[in-house]
Design a protein around this motif. Structure first.
Motif, mmCIF file in Angstrom:
data_model
loop_
_atom_site.group_PDB
_atom_site.id
_atom_site.type_symbol
_atom_site.label_atom_id
_atom_site.label_comp_id
_atom_site.label_asym_id
_atom_site.label_seq_id
_atom_site.Cartn_x
_atom_site.Cartn_y
_atom_site.Cartn_z
ATOM 1 N N ARG A 91 0.813 -1.223 0.000
ATOM 2 C CA ARG A 91 0.000 0.000 0.000
ATOM 3 C C ARG A 91 0.847 1.274 0.000
ATOM 4 O O ARG A 91 0.361 2.341 -0.370
ATOM 5 N N ARG A 92 2.130 1.164 0.389
ATOM 6 C CA ARG A 92 2.982 2.350 0.439
ATOM 7 C C ARG A 92 4.355 2.021 -0.146
ATOM 8 O O ARG A 92 4.829 0.887 -0.025
ATOM 9 N N PRO A 93 5.014 3.019 -0.786
ATOM 10 C CA PRO A 93 6.351 2.754 -1.338
ATOM 11 C C PRO A 93 7.329 2.212 -0.299
ATOM 12 O O PRO A 93 8.178 1.369 -0.626
ATOM 13 N N ARG A 94 7.227 2.678 0.951
ATOM 14 C CA ARG A 94 8.143 2.220 1.980
ATOM 15 C C ARG A 94 7.994 0.722 2.225
ATOM 16 O O ARG A 94 8.976 0.019 2.470
ATOM 17 N N ILE A 95 6.781 0.198 2.164
ATOM 18 C CA ILE A 95 6.559 -1.236 2.346
ATOM 19 C C ILE A 95 7.248 -2.010 1.229
ATOM 20 O O ILE A 95 7.903 -3.033 1.471
ATOM 21 N N LYS A 96 7.129 -1.529 -0.001
ATOM 22 C CA LYS A 96 7.783 -2.183 -1.133
ATOM 23 C C LYS A 96 9.298 -2.194 -0.949
ATOM 24 O O LYS A 96 9.967 -3.220 -1.174
ATOM 25 N N ASP A 97 9.862 -1.068 -0.533
ATOM 26 C CA ASP A 97 11.313 -0.978 -0.344
ATOM 27 C C ASP A 97 11.782 -1.899 0.772
ATOM 28 O O ASP A 97 12.833 -2.544 0.665
ATOM 29 N N VAL A 98 11.017 -1.960 1.854
ATOM 30 C CA VAL A 98 11.367 -2.844 2.963
ATOM 31 C C VAL A 98 11.368 -4.299 2.503
ATOM 32 O O VAL A 98 12.269 -5.075 2.845
ATOM 33 N N ALA A 99 10.370 -4.686 1.724
ATOM 34 C CA ALA A 99 10.292 -6.069 1.235
ATOM 35 C C ALA A 99 11.508 -6.420 0.390
ATOM 36 O O ALA A 99 12.096 -7.503 0.546
ATOM 37 N N VAL A 100 11.918 -5.515 -0.489
ATOM 38 C CA VAL A 100 13.107 -5.758 -1.311
ATOM 39 C C VAL A 100 14.343 -5.886 -0.431
ATOM 40 O O VAL A 100 15.185 -6.774 -0.622
ATOM 41 N N GLY A 101 14.472 -5.008 0.549
ATOM 42 C CA GLY A 101 15.624 -5.056 1.442
ATOM 43 C C GLY A 101 15.699 -6.338 2.244
ATOM 44 O O GLY A 101 16.784 -6.911 2.433
ATOM 45 N N LEU A 102 14.559 -6.824 2.716
ATOM 46 C CA LEU A 102 14.543 -8.067 3.479
ATOM 47 C C LEU A 102 14.936 -9.259 2.615
ATOM 48 O O LEU A 102 15.656 -10.158 3.063
ATOM 49 N N LEU A 103 14.494 -9.262 1.369
ATOM 50 C CA LEU A 103 14.870 -10.346 0.463
ATOM 51 C C LEU A 103 16.362 -10.312 0.161
ATOM 52 O O LEU A 103 17.011 -11.364 0.069
ATOM 53 N N SER A 104 16.912 -9.126 0.045
ATOM 54 C CA SER A 104 18.354 -8.998 -0.144
ATOM 55 C C SER A 104 19.103 -9.550 1.070
ATOM 56 O O SER A 104 20.110 -10.263 0.929
ATOM 57 N N ASP A 105 18.603 -9.249 2.264
ATOM 58 C CA ASP A 105 19.215 -9.774 3.484
ATOM 59 C C ASP A 105 19.182 -11.303 3.495
ATOM 60 O O ASP A 105 20.152 -11.959 3.902
ATOM 61 N N ALA A 106 18.062 -11.880 3.075
ATOM 62 C CA ALA A 106 17.926 -13.337 3.081
ATOM 63 C C ALA A 106 18.958 -13.998 2.175
ATOM 64 O O ALA A 106 19.528 -15.041 2.512
ATOM 65 N N LEU A 107 19.225 -13.385 1.016
ATOM 66 C CA LEU A 107 20.226 -13.946 0.104
ATOM 67 C C LEU A 107 21.634 -13.780 0.655
ATOM 68 O O LEU A 107 22.521 -14.597 0.380
ATOM 69 N N GLY A 108 21.851 -12.740 1.425
ATOM 70 C CA GLY A 108 23.194 -12.432 1.893
ATOM 71 C C GLY A 108 23.605 -13.126 3.170
ATOM 72 O O GLY A 108 24.794 -13.137 3.517
ATOM 73 N N CYS A 109 22.647 -13.714 3.894
ATOM 74 C CA CYS A 109 22.955 -14.371 5.164
ATOM 75 C C CYS A 109 23.115 -15.876 4.970
ATOM 76 O O CYS A 109 22.669 -16.444 3.977
#
Length: 247
Positions: A91-109
């Protein structure tokens, strides 16, 4: 709470997962996969920066990834398509950005020892990072539409390629020439790969990809070395280093 109709599919997708059946590698209540589900719900319906931040912190703090320890949990695989839904329709751009960031974290850990593989609808015992990467690639259009952050995330999936063998024939030197389908970007060779066969699952022996030629459709010609006695159609190769990742 009144939930907008646009968000009901995301909440339904969260509820469709049996979170209690997912492993909790540490046994700590902070890492309970059901807490991941709760944080995903709060992220999906968040309306303020504080609400979004609190939900994101819960996911980055334990259960999905543990940022302080650079550890990723099996629940991240189940959460990936839900986060991608939020990239598509949050519903908000910030939610979209957070989702992308979390997925990046998952690949990096890295996963905890003994919990580095997951079962998928296309095979059992897949390296966790590769399974997450495949789900991300499956939503390529969504991420390209998200812009620079989405493209960067797609780039982060490149080390987690998947080669599906369509046919292979033996060479006089004992290696094999194979026709395959590549998911992901072409990679540098030689590269060591683990082998998953349709009947036997993960093979005891790894192979080397000595040469790789790929067209724009992903169709690949592959030169393989140190291959197992059998490499039937439908066998899948993953980067050997991904199978060795452990926290």
């Amino acid at each position: 709470m009144n939930i907008p109709r646009d968000e009901e599919p995301t909440l339904d997708a969260i509820d469709a997962v049996d979170w209690s059946a997912l492993p909790n590698p540490t046994g700590d209540h902070w890492d309970d996969p059901r807490g991941v589900a709760d944080a995903l719900r709060r992220l999906a319906v968040s309306t303020t920066a504080n609400e979004t931040g609190d939900a994101a912190a819960s996911l980055a703090g334990r259960g999905f990834v543990w940022g302080h320890a650079a550890m990723v949990f099996p629940a991240a695989h189940a959460a990936t398509p839900i986060l991608l839904d939020l990239v598509a329709s949050g519903r908000r751009p910030r939610i979209k950005d957070v989702a992308v960031g979390l997925l990046s974290d998952a690949l990096g850990c890295d996963p905890q020892a003994g919990h580095s593989r997951v079962d998928t609808d296309y095979g059992a015992g897949i390296p966790l990072c590769c399974a997450i990467a495949q789900r991300i690639r499956d939503r390529r259009d969504v991420l390209l539409a998200h812009g620079r952050g989405g493209k960067r995330l797609l780039g982060e999936t490149e080390p987690h390629w998947r080669l599906t063998v369509e046919e292979a024939e033996c060479r006089p030197d004992g290696g094999r020439t194979a026709l395959a389908l590549l998911d992901g970007a072409p990679f540098a060779t030689p590269a060591e790969a683990e082998v998953h066969t349709p009947e036997g699952g993960l093979s005891d022996a790894n192979v080397w990809v000595d040469a790789l030629t790929v067209d724009t459709s992903g169709a690949a010609a592959v030169q393989l070395r140190a291959t197992p006695a059998e490499l039937p159609p439908g066998s899948v190769l993953y980067p050997a280093e991904c199978g060795l990742r452990e926290h």
